[in-house]
Design a protein around this motif. Sequence first.
Motif, mmCIF file in Angstrom:
data_model
loop_
_atom_site.group_PDB
_atom_site.id
_atom_site.type_symbol
_atom_site.label_atom_id
_atom_site.label_comp_id
_atom_site.label_asym_id
_atom_site.label_seq_id
_atom_site.Cartn_x
_atom_site.Cartn_y
_atom_site.Cartn_z
ATOM 1 N N PRO A 151 -15.906 -0.328 -5.123
ATOM 2 C CA PRO A 151 -15.406 -1.679 -4.881
ATOM 3 C C PRO A 151 -14.124 -1.457 -4.050
ATOM 4 C CG PRO A 151 -15.687 -1.326 -7.503
ATOM 5 C CD PRO A 151 -15.965 -0.171 -6.674
ATOM 6 N N PRO A 152 -14.030 -2.433 -3.211
ATOM 7 C CA PRO A 152 -12.838 -2.572 -2.512
ATOM 8 C C PRO A 152 -11.464 -2.774 -2.851
ATOM 9 C CG PRO A 152 -14.047 -4.578 -2.221
ATOM 10 C CD PRO A 152 -14.663 -3.983 -3.209
ATOM 11 N N TRP A 153 -10.954 -1.954 -3.736
ATOM 12 C CA TRP A 153 -9.690 -2.110 -4.217
ATOM 13 C C TRP A 153 -8.582 -2.377 -3.442
ATOM 14 C CZ3 TRP A 153 -10.474 -2.967 -9.446
ATOM 15 C CH2 TRP A 153 -11.506 -2.374 -9.929
ATOM 16 N N PRO A 154 -7.510 -3.055 -3.936
ATOM 17 C CA PRO A 154 -6.373 -3.285 -2.712
ATOM 18 C C PRO A 154 -5.706 -2.002 -2.337
ATOM 19 C CG PRO A 154 -6.102 -4.943 -4.759
ATOM 20 C CD PRO A 154 -7.175 -3.800 -5.098
ATOM 21 N N PHE A 155 -5.813 -0.986 -3.258
ATOM 22 C CA PHE A 155 -5.102 0.339 -2.700
ATOM 23 C C PHE A 155 -5.671 0.840 -1.355
ATOM 24 C CE2 PHE A 155 -7.449 1.519 -6.438
ATOM 25 C CZ PHE A 155 -8.045 2.619 -6.013
ATOM 26 N N TYR A 156 -7.243 0.418 -1.208
ATOM 27 C CA TYR A 156 -7.795 0.901 -0.164
ATOM 28 C C TYR A 156 -7.493 0.026 1.321
ATOM 29 C CZ TYR A 156 -10.625 3.837 -3.284
ATOM 30 O OH TYR A 156 -11.333 4.592 -4.182
ATOM 31 N N ASN A 157 -6.793 -0.808 1.142
ATOM 32 C CA ASN A 157 -6.611 -1.810 2.269
ATOM 33 C C ASN A 157 -5.037 -1.900 2.425
ATOM 34 O OD1 ASN A 157 -7.407 -3.110 4.562
ATOM 35 N ND2 ASN A 157 -8.198 -4.923 3.187
ATOM 36 N N LYS A 158 -4.274 -0.942 2.252
ATOM 37 C CA LYS A 158 -2.882 -1.100 2.340
ATOM 38 C C LYS A 158 -2.440 -0.788 3.850
ATOM 39 C CE LYS A 158 -1.075 -0.140 -2.279
ATOM 40 N NZ LYS A 158 -0.442 0.983 -2.936
ATOM 41 N N ASP A 159 -3.057 -0.308 4.805
ATOM 42 C CA ASP A 159 -2.925 0.197 5.993
ATOM 43 C C ASP A 159 -3.734 -0.353 6.982
ATOM 44 O OD1 ASP A 159 -0.465 1.998 5.147
ATOM 45 O OD2 ASP A 159 -2.379 3.390 4.547
ATOM 46 N N PRO A 160 -3.583 -1.567 7.060
ATOM 47 C CA PRO A 160 -4.560 -2.294 8.316
ATOM 48 C C PRO A 160 -4.079 -2.006 9.764
ATOM 49 C CG PRO A 160 -3.034 -4.060 7.371
ATOM 50 C CD PRO A 160 -2.721 -2.820 6.521
ATOM 51 N N GLU A 161 -5.018 -2.116 10.444
ATOM 52 C CA GLU A 161 -4.923 -1.835 11.810
ATOM 53 C C GLU A 161 -4.128 -2.938 12.379
ATOM 54 O OE1 GLU A 161 -5.113 1.387 13.319
ATOM 55 O OE2 GLU A 161 -5.487 2.167 11.465
ATOM 56 N N PRO A 162 -3.026 -2.699 13.383
ATOM 57 C CA PRO A 162 -2.538 -3.807 13.852
ATOM 58 C C PRO A 162 -3.155 -4.462 15.287
ATOM 59 C CG PRO A 162 -1.305 -1.915 14.650
ATOM 60 C CD PRO A 162 -2.366 -1.693 13.540
ATOM 61 N N TRP A 163 -4.187 -3.773 15.654
ATOM 62 C CA TRP A 163 -5.013 -4.034 16.964
ATOM 63 C C TRP A 163 -6.230 -4.813 16.412
ATOM 64 C CZ3 TRP A 163 -9.524 -1.679 16.588
ATOM 65 C CH2 TRP A 163 -9.237 -0.304 16.049
ATOM 66 N N LEU A 164 -6.501 -4.983 15.112
ATOM 67 C CA LEU A 164 -7.487 -5.638 14.815
ATOM 68 C C LEU A 164 -7.511 -6.855 14.443
ATOM 69 C CD1 LEU A 164 -9.521 -3.053 12.227
ATOM 70 C CD2 LEU A 164 -10.048 -3.548 14.692
ATOM 71 N N PRO A 165 -8.099 -7.707 14.843
ATOM 72 C CA PRO A 165 -7.852 -9.263 14.221
ATOM 73 C C PRO A 165 -8.382 -9.601 12.893
ATOM 74 C CG PRO A 165 -9.857 -9.234 15.393
ATOM 75 C CD PRO A 165 -9.374 -7.749 15.518
ATOM 76 N N ASP A 166 -7.669 -10.923 12.186
ATOM 77 C CA ASP A 166 -7.786 -10.990 10.995
ATOM 78 C C ASP A 166 -9.218 -11.569 10.972
ATOM 79 O OD1 ASP A 166 -7.658 -11.861 8.334
ATOM 80 O OD2 ASP A 166 -6.827 -13.899 9.020
ATOM 81 N N PRO A 167 -9.885 -11.059 9.757
ATOM 82 C CA PRO A 167 -11.481 -11.300 9.885
ATOM 83 C C PRO A 167 -11.641 -13.008 9.625
ATOM 84 C CG PRO A 167 -11.031 -9.622 8.238
ATOM 85 C CD PRO A 167 -9.560 -10.013 9.006
ATOM 86 N N ASN A 168 -10.740 -13.497 9.209
ATOM 87 C CA ASN A 168 -10.967 -15.062 9.174
ATOM 88 C C ASN A 168 -10.496 -15.616 10.243
ATOM 89 O OD1 ASN A 168 -11.370 -14.716 6.241
ATOM 90 N ND2 ASN A 168 -9.427 -14.851 5.639
ATOM 91 N N ALA A 169 -9.733 -15.128 11.023
ATOM 92 C CA ALA A 169 -9.554 -15.625 12.381
ATOM 93 C C ALA A 169 -10.611 -15.711 13.325
ATOM 94 C CB ALA A 169 -8.135 -15.195 13.052
ATOM 95 N N LEU A 170 -11.544 -14.790 13.259
ATOM 96 C CA LEU A 170 -12.818 -15.028 13.988
ATOM 97 C C LEU A 170 -13.529 -16.109 14.000
ATOM 98 C CD1 LEU A 170 -14.085 -11.409 13.715
ATOM 99 C CD2 LEU A 170 -12.822 -12.347 15.353
#
Length: 102
Positions: free
Chosen positions: A70-89
């Motif tokens: 499962p994609p637990w929140p602790f796996y997503n603590k360091d997002p890459e700043p150069w990637l756009p927000d998936p919802n923004a696409l």
Amino acid sequence: MTDQLIAQARNILEGQIDFQGQKKAELFTSFSLAGFGLVALLVGYIQQDIYVTLWLGLLGTFITFVVVVPPWPFYNKDPEPWLPDPNALTRMAIQVDGKKIN
């Protein structure tokens, strides 16, 4: 409102994690499966019962699966700043010769 619900459902079902989260998941998988395998082997050897070895190995695999998949929140603590927000696409428009195309 429906768009927000769809976006939330998409985020939950897609299961995106960042690169550091992938590294954490890989390390945890490797060490936990090796550790559970070693414990299962030792306990099965001490008790001289292959079923104990197999069931402990299966339990360790299941625990590892529940922690890693499962994609637990602790796996997503360091997002890459150069990637756009998936919802923004979904809100982006393509422009060709100054005209917006949907």
